[in-house]
Design a protein around this motif. Structure first.
Motif, PDB file in Angstrom:
ATOM      1  N   LEU A 137      18.682  24.094  29.459  1.00 28.21           N
ATOM      2  CA  LEU A 137      19.647  24.164  30.563  1.00 28.21           C
ATOM      3  C   LEU A 137      20.209  22.780  30.877  1.00 28.21           C
ATOM      4  CD1 LEU A 137      17.914  26.662  33.039  1.00 28.21           C
ATOM      5  CD2 LEU A 137      20.052  27.027  31.787  1.00 28.21           C
ATOM      6  N   TRP A 138      19.352  21.761  30.796  1.00 31.65           N
ATOM      7  CA  TRP A 138      19.811  20.392  31.061  1.00 31.65           C
ATOM      8  C   TRP A 138      20.856  19.990  30.024  1.00 31.65           C
ATOM      9  CZ3 TRP A 138      20.421  15.685  28.884  1.00 31.65           C
ATOM     10  CH2 TRP A 138      20.599  14.600  29.746  1.00 31.65           C
ATOM     11  N   TYR A 139      20.598  20.278  28.759  1.00 28.57           N
ATOM     12  CA  TYR A 139      21.549  19.920  27.708  1.00 28.57           C
ATOM     13  C   TYR A 139      22.851  20.717  27.847  1.00 28.57           C
ATOM     14  CZ  TYR A 139      18.043  17.224  25.124  1.00 28.57           C
ATOM     15  OH  TYR A 139      17.122  16.283  24.734  1.00 28.57           O
ATOM     16  N   LEU A 140      22.752  21.984  28.195  1.00 25.71           N
ATOM     17  CA  LEU A 140      23.948  22.795  28.387  1.00 25.71           C
ATOM     18  C   LEU A 140      24.778  22.260  29.556  1.00 25.71           C
ATOM     19  CD1 LEU A 140      22.400  26.332  27.838  1.00 25.71           C
ATOM     20  CD2 LEU A 140      24.259  25.342  26.475  1.00 25.71           C
ATOM     21  N   ASP A 141      24.109  21.854  30.614  1.00 24.17           N
ATOM     22  CA  ASP A 141      24.816  21.277  31.753  1.00 24.17           C
ATOM     23  C   ASP A 141      25.506  19.981  31.357  1.00 24.17           C
ATOM     24  OD1 ASP A 141      25.282  21.372  34.741  1.00 24.17           O
ATOM     25  OD2 ASP A 141      24.317  19.419  34.573  1.00 24.17           O
ATOM     26  N   GLU A 142      24.823  19.176  30.539  1.00 24.07           N
ATOM     27  CA  GLU A 142      25.415  17.933  30.052  1.00 24.07           C
ATOM     28  C   GLU A 142      26.673  18.221  29.239  1.00 24.07           C
ATOM     29  OE1 GLU A 142      24.641  13.553  29.036  1.00 24.07           O
ATOM     30  OE2 GLU A 142      24.412  14.887  30.747  1.00 24.07           O
ATOM     31  N   ALA A 143      26.605  19.209  28.347  1.00 27.81           N
ATOM     32  CA  ALA A 143      27.752  19.551  27.503  1.00 27.81           C
ATOM     33  C   ALA A 143      28.924  20.066  28.336  1.00 27.81           C
ATOM     34  CB  ALA A 143      27.345  20.586  26.464  1.00 27.81           C
ATOM     35  N   ARG A 144      28.617  20.799  29.408  1.00 24.63           N
ATOM     36  CA  ARG A 144      29.688  21.344  30.254  1.00 24.63           C
ATOM     37  C   ARG A 144      30.417  20.252  31.033  1.00 24.63           C
ATOM     38  NH1 ARG A 144      27.480  26.000  33.957  1.00 24.63           N
ATOM     39  NH2 ARG A 144      25.622  24.708  33.992  1.00 24.63           N
ATOM     40  N   ARG A 145      29.876  19.049  31.061  1.00 25.95           N
ATOM     41  CA  ARG A 145      30.506  17.937  31.763  1.00 25.95           C
ATOM     42  C   ARG A 145      31.340  17.062  30.831  1.00 25.95           C
ATOM     43  NH1 ARG A 145      28.157  17.617  36.822  1.00 25.95           N
ATOM     44  NH2 ARG A 145      26.289  18.875  37.054  1.00 25.95           N
ATOM     45  N   MET A 146      31.479  17.470  29.587  1.00 28.18           N
ATOM     46  CA  MET A 146      32.261  16.701  28.624  1.00 28.18           C
ATOM     47  C   MET A 146      33.692  17.223  28.610  1.00 28.18           C
ATOM     48  SD  MET A 146      29.532  16.516  25.472  1.00 28.18           S
ATOM     49  CE  MET A 146      27.816  16.063  25.783  1.00 28.18           C
ATOM     50  N   PRO A 147      34.661  16.471  29.152  1.00 26.85           N
ATOM     51  CA  PRO A 147      36.041  16.952  29.213  1.00 26.85           C
ATOM     52  C   PRO A 147      36.617  17.330  27.854  1.00 26.85           C
ATOM     53  CG  PRO A 147      35.756  15.010  30.594  1.00 26.85           C
ATOM     54  CD  PRO A 147      34.501  15.147  29.800  1.00 26.85           C
ATOM     55  N   ALA A 148      36.282  16.582  26.822  1.00 25.83           N
ATOM     56  CA  ALA A 148      36.847  16.856  25.503  1.00 25.83           C
ATOM     57  C   ALA A 148      36.347  18.170  24.926  1.00 25.83           C
ATOM     58  CB  ALA A 148      36.517  15.712  24.544  1.00 25.83           C
ATOM     59  N   ALA A 149      35.263  18.713  25.492  1.00 24.43           N
ATOM     60  CA  ALA A 149      34.701  19.979  25.009  1.00 24.43           C
ATOM     61  C   ALA A 149      35.081  21.141  25.916  1.00 24.43           C
ATOM     62  CB  ALA A 149      33.184  19.868  24.910  1.00 24.43           C
TER      63      ALA A 149
END
Length: 291
Positions: free
Chosen positions: A114-126
């Protein structure tokens, strides 16, 4: 500098005040450079008091328990204690002791996802992946709140595989959004105001003790890299993918980690930095780092 919005998520951070000391009981450790003694899984650590607090917490490293300082449950402790077992501890309900200790490490791995998914969701380019990332996070969150029996029967590899694909793609999109790096020209030492240019590094590379001081590692794929005792002083790691990278005893003095991807508090705690080391806003400068 590449940055991502790292808003704090309390539910993905350890809250020891609302946990029954699960990491100090459920997990095993062996006498080594990281732990001063052997401890079997399910046996309370001798340093755990009656209020589920560590009696040597401010002095763990000096007392031979460095391994404790590089552990993070990502909020699994309070979730298991408060949500799955309604605030009952393994001392209150000894008949639930075995299941509580078995479910804790599984929930810990799910919380890390969940921590990694939250991190990925904060990447504007993604941003194109954000709906898929949100669906995956909702599914994992629901699983962490399922009956204990279902969690114990979970195929973690099956849960992790599609998420790993999403995390890799979010990283690729983010790193691809950086300005193009110039051709590699090895240098013998960093010049004032300049970064040493670094050849492309394959994921999982063995960089144990590598001299990467002052290197331009922006956008590097360092996932799973062995960076134990590597010299990363003054290196620029903006948008470098550090998921699973082993930073134990890596020298991070003066390194810029503010935009690093998937960098966890555990990795930061394992390394050695100083007052010049730049960290993402949600990560804490370890007490053992030099001032």
């Amino acid at each position: 500098m590449h940055t991502i919005d790292r808003g704090a998520r309390p539910d993905l951070q350890a809250d020891c005040a609302n946990c029954a000391g699960l990491c100090c009981v459920a997990l095993a450790f062996a006498k080594s450079a990281d732990f001063a003694v052997d401890k079997a899984a399910g046996e309370p650590c001798d340093n755990l008091d009656d209020g589920f607090r560590c009696t040597i917490h401010p002095h763990l490293r000096e007392r031979g328990f460095k391994g404790c300082t590089v552990f993070d449950c990502f909020g699994a402790g309070q979730k298991v204690s408060q949500r799955l077992y309604s605030g009952q501890s393994w001392r209150d309900e000894p008949e639930q002791r075995a299941s509580m200790f078995a479910v804790f490490p599984l929930v810990r791995q799910l919380q890390e996802l969940l921590w990694y998914l939250d991190e990925a969701r904060r990447m504007p380019a993604a941003s194109a992946l954000h709906p898929e990332l949100e669906r995956a996070a909702a599914q994992v969150e629901a699983l962490t709140l399922s009956p204990v029996e279902r969690i114990l029967a979970t195929d973690l590899d099956g849960v992790r595989a599609p998420i790993a694909t999403l995390l890799r793609e979010a990283s690729r999109l983010t790193r691809a959004s950086l300005p193009q790096r110039s051709a590699v020209e090895p240098a013998t030492a960093p010049s004032a105001g300049k970064r040493r240019k670094t050849p492309r590094i394959a994921p999982g590379a063995d960089l144990l003790g590598a001299d990467l001081r002052g290197h331009d590692l922006r956008g590097a794929d360092l996932r799973g890299a062995l960076l134990i005792a590597a010299d990363l002083r003054d290196a620029d790691l903006a948008a470098a993918d550090l998921i699973g990278a082993d930073l134990r005893d890596a020298d991070l003095a003066g390194a810029d980690l503010r935009g690093a991807l998937y960098l966890t508090q555990v990795q930061v705690n394992a390394g050695k930095g100083d007052a010049r080391t730049r960290l993402p806003g949600t990560l804490t400068r370890p007490a053992h780092w030099h001032s």
